[in-house]
Every structure is written in C-alpha cells, then in structure tokens.
Design an enzyme around this catalytic site. Structure first.
Site, PDB file in Angstrom:
ATOM      1  N   ASP A 185      29.408   9.788  54.376  1.00 39.42           N
ATOM      2  CA  ASP A 185      27.718   9.523  54.817  1.00 39.42           C
ATOM      3  C   ASP A 185      27.035   9.610  53.468  1.00 39.42           C
ATOM      4  O   ASP A 185      25.863   9.741  53.830  1.00 39.42           O
ATOM      5  CB  ASP A 185      27.625  10.501  55.830  1.00 39.42           C
ATOM      6  CG  ASP A 185      28.164  10.263  57.133  1.00 39.42           C
ATOM      7  OD1 ASP A 185      28.524   9.122  57.282  1.00 39.42           O
ATOM      8  OD2 ASP A 185      27.963  11.033  58.116  1.00 39.42           O
ATOM      9  N   HIS A 215      32.616   9.560  24.578  1.00 35.90           N
ATOM     10  CA  HIS A 215      32.110   9.581  26.097  1.00 35.90           C
ATOM     11  C   HIS A 215      32.255  10.720  26.790  1.00 35.90           C
ATOM     12  O   HIS A 215      32.819  10.616  28.111  1.00 35.90           O
ATOM     13  CB  HIS A 215      32.554   7.994  26.927  1.00 35.90           C
ATOM     14  CG  HIS A 215      32.086   6.881  26.205  1.00 35.90           C
ATOM     15  ND1 HIS A 215      32.916   5.646  26.596  1.00 35.90           N
ATOM     16  CD2 HIS A 215      31.101   6.714  25.379  1.00 35.90           C
ATOM     17  CE1 HIS A 215      32.249   4.659  25.815  1.00 35.90           C
ATOM     18  NE2 HIS A 215      31.189   5.326  25.089  1.00 35.90           N
ATOM     19  N   ASP A 268      23.388  12.423  23.579  1.00 38.71           N
ATOM     20  CA  ASP A 268      23.299  10.757  23.726  1.00 38.71           C
ATOM     21  C   ASP A 268      22.730  10.641  25.435  1.00 38.71           C
ATOM     22  O   ASP A 268      23.561  10.833  26.078  1.00 38.71           O
ATOM     23  CB  ASP A 268      24.659  10.313  23.526  1.00 38.71           C
ATOM     24  CG  ASP A 268      24.474   8.658  23.657  1.00 38.71           C
ATOM     25  OD1 ASP A 268      23.325   8.022  24.172  1.00 38.71           O
ATOM     26  OD2 ASP A 268      25.388   7.942  23.276  1.00 38.71           O
ATOM     27  N   ASP A 276      17.911   4.281  24.917  1.00 42.29           N
ATOM     28  CA  ASP A 276      19.239   4.877  24.612  1.00 42.29           C
ATOM     29  C   ASP A 276      19.115   5.528  23.369  1.00 42.29           C
ATOM     30  O   ASP A 276      18.976   5.024  22.379  1.00 42.29           O
ATOM     31  CB  ASP A 276      20.230   3.704  24.213  1.00 42.29           C
ATOM     32  CG  ASP A 276      21.665   3.957  24.129  1.00 42.29           C
ATOM     33  OD1 ASP A 276      22.023   5.227  24.337  1.00 42.29           O
ATOM     34  OD2 ASP A 276      22.484   3.158  23.871  1.00 42.29           O
ATOM     35  N   HIS A 317      33.652   3.187  16.275  1.00 42.10           N
ATOM     36  CA  HIS A 317      32.834   2.362  17.226  1.00 42.10           C
ATOM     37  C   HIS A 317      31.878   1.210  16.243  1.00 42.10           C
ATOM     38  O   HIS A 317      31.680   1.600  15.049  1.00 42.10           O
ATOM     39  CB  HIS A 317      32.010   3.120  18.214  1.00 42.10           C
ATOM     40  CG  HIS A 317      31.070   4.026  17.784  1.00 42.10           C
ATOM     41  ND1 HIS A 317      29.810   3.693  17.164  1.00 42.10           N
ATOM     42  CD2 HIS A 317      31.176   5.368  17.502  1.00 42.10           C
ATOM     43  CE1 HIS A 317      29.123   4.898  16.978  1.00 42.10           C
ATOM     44  NE2 HIS A 317      29.952   5.997  16.933  1.00 42.10           N
ATOM     45  N   HIS A 376      24.416  -2.293  19.925  1.00 40.30           N
ATOM     46  CA  HIS A 376      24.428  -3.269  21.169  1.00 40.30           C
ATOM     47  C   HIS A 376      23.161  -3.634  21.694  1.00 40.30           C
ATOM     48  O   HIS A 376      22.136  -3.080  21.529  1.00 40.30           O
ATOM     49  CB  HIS A 376      25.324  -2.591  22.282  1.00 40.30           C
ATOM     50  CG  HIS A 376      24.637  -1.339  22.695  1.00 40.30           C
ATOM     51  ND1 HIS A 376      23.807  -1.092  23.779  1.00 40.30           N
ATOM     52  CD2 HIS A 376      25.213  -0.128  22.308  1.00 40.30           C
ATOM     53  CE1 HIS A 376      23.664   0.302  23.607  1.00 40.30           C
ATOM     54  NE2 HIS A 376      24.239   0.929  23.177  1.00 40.30           N
ATOM     55  N   HIS A 429      24.062  -1.306  28.022  1.00 39.37           N
ATOM     56  CA  HIS A 429      24.699  -2.240  27.315  1.00 39.37           C
ATOM     57  C   HIS A 429      24.160  -3.481  27.821  1.00 39.37           C
ATOM     58  O   HIS A 429      24.862  -4.174  28.752  1.00 39.37           O
ATOM     59  CB  HIS A 429      26.197  -1.953  27.424  1.00 39.37           C
ATOM     60  CG  HIS A 429      26.614  -0.767  26.853  1.00 39.37           C
ATOM     61  ND1 HIS A 429      27.967  -0.544  26.508  1.00 39.37           N
ATOM     62  CD2 HIS A 429      26.065   0.091  25.930  1.00 39.37           C
ATOM     63  CE1 HIS A 429      28.162   0.688  25.872  1.00 39.37           C
ATOM     64  NE2 HIS A 429      26.930   0.964  25.424  1.00 39.37           N
ATOM     65  N   GLU A 457      23.194   2.892  15.927  1.00 40.70           N
ATOM     66  CA  GLU A 457      23.753   4.109  16.315  1.00 40.70           C
ATOM     67  C   GLU A 457      25.049   4.490  15.281  1.00 40.70           C
ATOM     68  O   GLU A 457      26.078   4.938  15.967  1.00 40.70           O
ATOM     69  CB  GLU A 457      24.277   4.274  17.780  1.00 40.70           C
ATOM     70  CG  GLU A 457      24.877   2.946  18.488  1.00 40.70           C
ATOM     71  CD  GLU A 457      25.135   3.210  19.735  1.00 40.70           C
ATOM     72  OE1 GLU A 457      25.624   4.340  20.064  1.00 40.70           O
ATOM     73  OE2 GLU A 457      24.734   2.551  20.631  1.00 40.70           O
ATOM     74  N   TYR A 462      32.628  11.372  12.807  1.00 41.78           N
ATOM     75  CA  TYR A 462      33.330  12.190  13.793  1.00 41.78           C
ATOM     76  C   TYR A 462      34.951  12.659  13.008  1.00 41.78           C
ATOM     77  O   TYR A 462      35.810  11.989  12.984  1.00 41.78           O
ATOM     78  CB  TYR A 462      33.725  11.477  14.985  1.00 41.78           C
ATOM     79  CG  TYR A 462      32.467  10.709  15.627  1.00 41.78           C
ATOM     80  CD1 TYR A 462      31.819  11.454  16.417  1.00 41.78           C
ATOM     81  CD2 TYR A 462      32.501   9.492  15.431  1.00 41.78           C
ATOM     82  CE1 TYR A 462      30.414  10.624  16.922  1.00 41.78           C
ATOM     83  CE2 TYR A 462      31.269   8.611  15.752  1.00 41.78           C
ATOM     84  CZ  TYR A 462      30.286   9.257  16.718  1.00 41.78           C
ATOM     85  OH  TYR A 462      29.237   8.445  17.122  1.00 41.78           O
ATOM     86  N   ARG A 465      26.172  11.636  15.515  1.00 44.13           N
ATOM     87  CA  ARG A 465      25.485  10.358  15.650  1.00 44.13           C
ATOM     88  C   ARG A 465      24.109  10.314  15.867  1.00 44.13           C
ATOM     89  O   ARG A 465      23.552  11.301  16.365  1.00 44.13           O
ATOM     90  CB  ARG A 465      26.028   9.643  17.018  1.00 44.13           C
ATOM     91  CG  ARG A 465      25.698   8.173  17.486  1.00 44.13           C
ATOM     92  CD  ARG A 465      26.476   7.510  18.322  1.00 44.13           C
ATOM     93  NE  ARG A 465      26.476   8.086  19.754  1.00 44.13           N
ATOM     94  CZ  ARG A 465      27.417   8.640  20.291  1.00 44.13           C
ATOM     95  NH1 ARG A 465      28.428   8.998  19.620  1.00 44.13           N
ATOM     96  NH2 ARG A 465      27.269   9.004  21.353  1.00 44.13           N
ATOM     97  N   GLU A 497      21.074   7.530  17.018  1.00 42.41           N
ATOM     98  CA  GLU A 497      20.972   6.426  17.764  1.00 42.41           C
ATOM     99  C   GLU A 497      19.203   5.967  18.128  1.00 42.41           C
ATOM    100  O   GLU A 497      18.657   7.186  18.579  1.00 42.41           O
ATOM    101  CB  GLU A 497      21.452   6.361  18.941  1.00 42.41           C
ATOM    102  CG  GLU A 497      21.427   5.063  19.682  1.00 42.41           C
ATOM    103  CD  GLU A 497      22.269   5.085  21.088  1.00 42.41           C
ATOM    104  OE1 GLU A 497      22.785   5.994  21.464  1.00 42.41           O
ATOM    105  OE2 GLU A 497      22.560   3.815  21.369  1.00 42.41           O
TER     106      GLU A 497
HETATM  107  N1  GLY Z   1      24.972   5.577  25.548  1.00 43.28           N
HETATM  108  C1  GLY Z   1      25.725   4.468  25.274  1.00 43.28           C
HETATM  109  C2  GLY Z   1      25.828   4.122  24.131  1.00 43.28           C
HETATM  110  O1  GLY Z   1      25.208   4.304  23.167  1.00 43.28           O
HETATM  111  O2  GLY Z   1      26.367   2.816  23.926  1.00 43.28           O
HETATM  112 MN    MN Z   2      23.967   2.907  22.595  1.00 42.25          MN
HETATM  113 MN    MN Z   3      23.675   6.117  23.511  1.00 39.00          MN
END
Ligand code: GLY
Ligand code: MN
Ligand code: MN
Length: 440
Positions: free
Chosen positions: A38, A242, A259, A270, A349, A353, A360, A383, A387, A405, A407
């Site tokens: 529900d 993540h 983040d 972001d 990474h 993006h 994204h 970003e 690490y 990081r 960003e």
């Molecule tokens: N917050 C997701 C990224 O930085 O791609």
């Molecule tokens: Mn991002």
């Molecule tokens: Mn991010």
C-alpha cells in the site's frame, strides 16, 4: 520559478519540426513505483515526458502528430480523468479539461481510451517516433497497436518506419536554455547551502545519517528533494564510490565525503565536498586534497566550447598522476603510468557526466568514434577524486583509508566555464575558516 507553458510548447514546436511531415510521436511518462504494501515511492514524472509537456501526473501519454505542414501539428494528452472519490484519497488531477486549458493540449482523452484512440492516429503516417526500450510492457503495447492498425486498416496501415525518439529528445535536452540554466542555478545554490550547513554542523561522534539530515533540512526548507541518494561517508567509507548506508559514526581525525544535491523544478544539481570531521586537515589529508583540488580547477578550466568532452578528464588524470608520483604513491614515468592507467588504483572513475533533468543526464558523449565537443549550454560535472583503499598494502599506512572527491557543476559558455556550484567553499583555508567560525 516554474517554466511557463509557452516553453513546453516551444519544445514541442521544435520536436514537430525535427519529426518532419506525416509523422507521429508517442511518449509515456514513467509508472508509479511500488515500495511495499500500500505504499509507493513518491512519484516523479519521466524527465523527457515532462520536458515536452510540463505535466507531472502519473498515467499519462502524449501524442504529437504532424501532417503535410509540420507547423500545423496536433498535440494530444491522454491522462487520468477527474474523479471526486479518487481525488479525495490521492490528490488533485488536472483531468481532460485541465489538459486542454492548463497544459495547452489540442485534444485530451481519458488514459483508458488510449488503446482505442491511438489506432486512428497511427493510420496514414510515414514514421512512428517512439522511445524504444524504455519500458518492456509499453513496447509490447506499441507492437500490438501497430499490428492492430495493419490488420484492421489494410489500405492505410501503421507507419512503415519506427524511429528512436530518444535520439532527438536527448539532443534537445543536452543543450540547456537560459531558463533551464536558471533552474539549475537555483538547484545548485540550495545544494551549496546544504553543503555549507553540513560543514558548519558536523561534530565528531555524530552519525553519518545525522549529517545527511542537515542536508535534507535545507532541501526540504526549499521544497526540494535529493536528485539522487545522498552519500555521506566518513573515513574509509569515502572509498566506497556509491556508499549510501550512511549509518556509521563520524570520527575526529577522519575526513567525511558528502556527495549530495537536490533537484529544483525537475532540474538536478550534483555536488561533492570532502572535509575534516574535526575542522582541521591532517598533513596526509591536506597533501592528497591539494592534488585533487588542483586537478579539479584545471579540469573545470578545460570545459570550453570546442574542447573535446574528454579534455577535463585527461587534464585531471595528468595532475592526479603527477601528484601521486610526488607523494610516493606511484613510481615510474608519468607518461607510462598514464598510458597503462596505473592511476586507476586510486582514481577509478570518469571525471564527469552530463547534468540536467537527470543527474546522469541524457545526450551522447561521442559522435561516431570521437568524443564530441563542448557547445554553448551543455552542463557537465567535474568530479576528480583519489581513494586509497584501507587494505591497500602497496602504500604506506599513513595514506590508507583516505577518500577525497570534489565535484562542481559547470556550464560551457562563450565566456568560458561557468561554475553553478561556486557558493560552497572548497579551498582548504576556506573550509577550515568556515568550520572554525561555526565552532566559535
Ligand atoms: N552523484 C552521482 C555522481 O556524482 O555521479
Ligand atoms: Mn556526478
Ligand atoms: Mn555526485
């Protein structure tokens, strides 16, 4: 600020023009998402559907039909009918009249009539534009319509060509208008304010989720929700890219990586910041942070019209690799370390993006084999990070478990890169100053 209906209409005008004559486009919003008995997740319209309609209710399908003259196209909205009882339980519906009066539809129908009404609209059209592969159940429905149109109207039949609508809409969404940039600027300002508050409120011993609550407080006060699940990672949790559990205590002496950002009127921000839980960077934290920050500044500067999409990443990788060599974390020749991607041990990474209605965001990154070039109005995140895994025995102990990081969100403009997220500090002296003031 909300986009006026005229902006959505203008987008439909452009789409109709790109579709060409005697074509039909069918575009559905997303479905409600079941959470548990529900209880659904809070509904959020599909971005491309909303982009073309401004209509945020669930159970809706837009149909655009062009004829000989594409400027004389027709826009139909299939949506939920008004229903007093349902509205008492579940909230307001625009209904058929609202679709026409408030959302500028030329024709509006109850969503229950879609299977019936769509057949007539498919006849005598040359091309069907449709978002192939978004939803298997809807794909099957479209196939049924095509079959039915062919079977029941042999001389007219369904369109001969099926075209991927996303290719057109994604390209439109990739280039942001001044009005869209204004919404993204607002999302970024609120998100920057949330990060500033987090820096001011953090204390050793606090739980990661308590710090997340400080961000949510600012988002909520501005009528916004997070544009993705917030990451609040203390110490080595920052090395999990993540990490969203956010359920560990924050320790004095550790960094915390946040983040998190909100969406405002369907446009996302972001942001990532990394700062010391006790307000002071240690020598090792400072050394790594300075490398990431230098790479980020240089990468932002590479978001220039005409540059390749990949240029910021290449610039960042070079500076990160140089820094890792200087600190003794990598050994060898810089070009070789870049060539063999040795830096991936610490930077695994990409540097960004597309950003827009989706965090994204849509839009291709390549044209054919090549990375595409930045154009006016494209928005990208920058970003870079480093690490050092807590169990990485190839490096000196003092570095292990540090994750950083930084960003920001950047628009490519004719005047150079414009940073939407500049309101939250990132230089070491500025972070330490802000945090010291908050404690005083
Ligand atoms: N917050 C997701 C990224 O930085 O791609
Ligand atoms: Mn991002
Ligand atoms: Mn991010």
């Amino acid at each position: 600020m909300k986009l006026p209906q005229a902006d959505f209409q203008h987008r439909r005008d452009r789409l109709a023009e790109k579709m060409g004559p005697n074509s039909i486009a069918i575009i559905a919003t997303r479905e409600e998402m079941y959470r548990n008995r529900d209880a659904d997740y809070k509904f959020r319209a599909d971005s491309s559907f909303f982009y073309l309609t401004g209509f945020a209710e669930p159970e809706a399908v837009a149909v655009i039909e062009t004829f000989e003259d594409v400027t004389d196209y027709s826009y139909s909205l299939f949506c939920r009918e008004r229903n007093r009882e349902m509205e008492i339980w579940n909230g307001y519906r625009a209904g058929i009249d609202g679709a026409i009066e408030d959302y500028d539809a030329d024709e509006a129908y109850a969503i229950d009539l879609l299977d019936e009404e769509i057949i007539e609209k498919l006849l005598n059209k040359e091309r069907l534009y449709y978002r192939i592969g978004q939803n298997a159940a809807f794909d099957a429905r479209v196939s049924q319509w095509i079959k039915k149109a062919d079977a029941e109207h042999r001389h007219q039949g369904a369109p001969a060509q099926l075209v991927q609508l996303d290719r057109i809409v994604d390209e439109m969404r990739l280039i942001k208008s001044p009005q869209e940039l204004e919404l993204m600027q607002t999302a970024s300002k609120i998100s920057a304010q949330a990060h500033t508050r987090a820096m001011q409120m953090v204390r050793p011993g606090m739980m990661e989720y308590e710090l997340e609550a400080e961000l949510n407080y600012i988002f909520g006060q501005n009528g916004c929700v997070p544009s993705y699940n917030s990451i609040v990672g203390g110490g080595a949790n920052a090395c999990i890219l993540h990490y969203v559990e956010n359920n560990q205590p924050l320790k004095g002496g550790d960094l915390v990586l946040i983040d998190a950002a909100c969406e405002y009127e369907f446009y996302a921000s972001d942001i990532t910041r990394t700062f010391p839980v006790n307000g002071k960077f240690s020598a090792e934290q400072k050394a790594l942070y300075e490398v990431v920050l230098a790479s980020q500044y240089a990468a932002i500067d590479a978001v220039r019209i005409g540059n390749s999409y990949r240029e910021p990443h290449e610039v960042a990788v070079k500076i990160l690799t140089e820094g890792l060599i200087e600190l003794g974390l990598l050994k060898g020749d810089i070009n070789e370390l870049i060539e063999t991607e040795a830096y991936r041990q610490f930077y695994m990474h990409g540097t960004g993006h597309w950003l827009g209605m989706d965090v994204h965001d849509v839009g291709s990154y390549k044209k054919g084999e090549d990375w595409r070039q930045y154009e006016e109005g494209m928005v990208v995140t920058v970003e870079p990070g480093l690490y050092i895994a807590p169990d990485d025995e190839t490096v000196d102990k003092k570095w292990r478990g540090i994750g950083i990081r930084i960003e920001d969100d950047v628009v490519a403009t004719s005047k150079g890169p414009r940073v939407l997220t500049a309101d939250v500090v990132k230089d070491i002296a500025d972070i330490e100053h802000l945090m010291a003031q908050a404690k005083a």
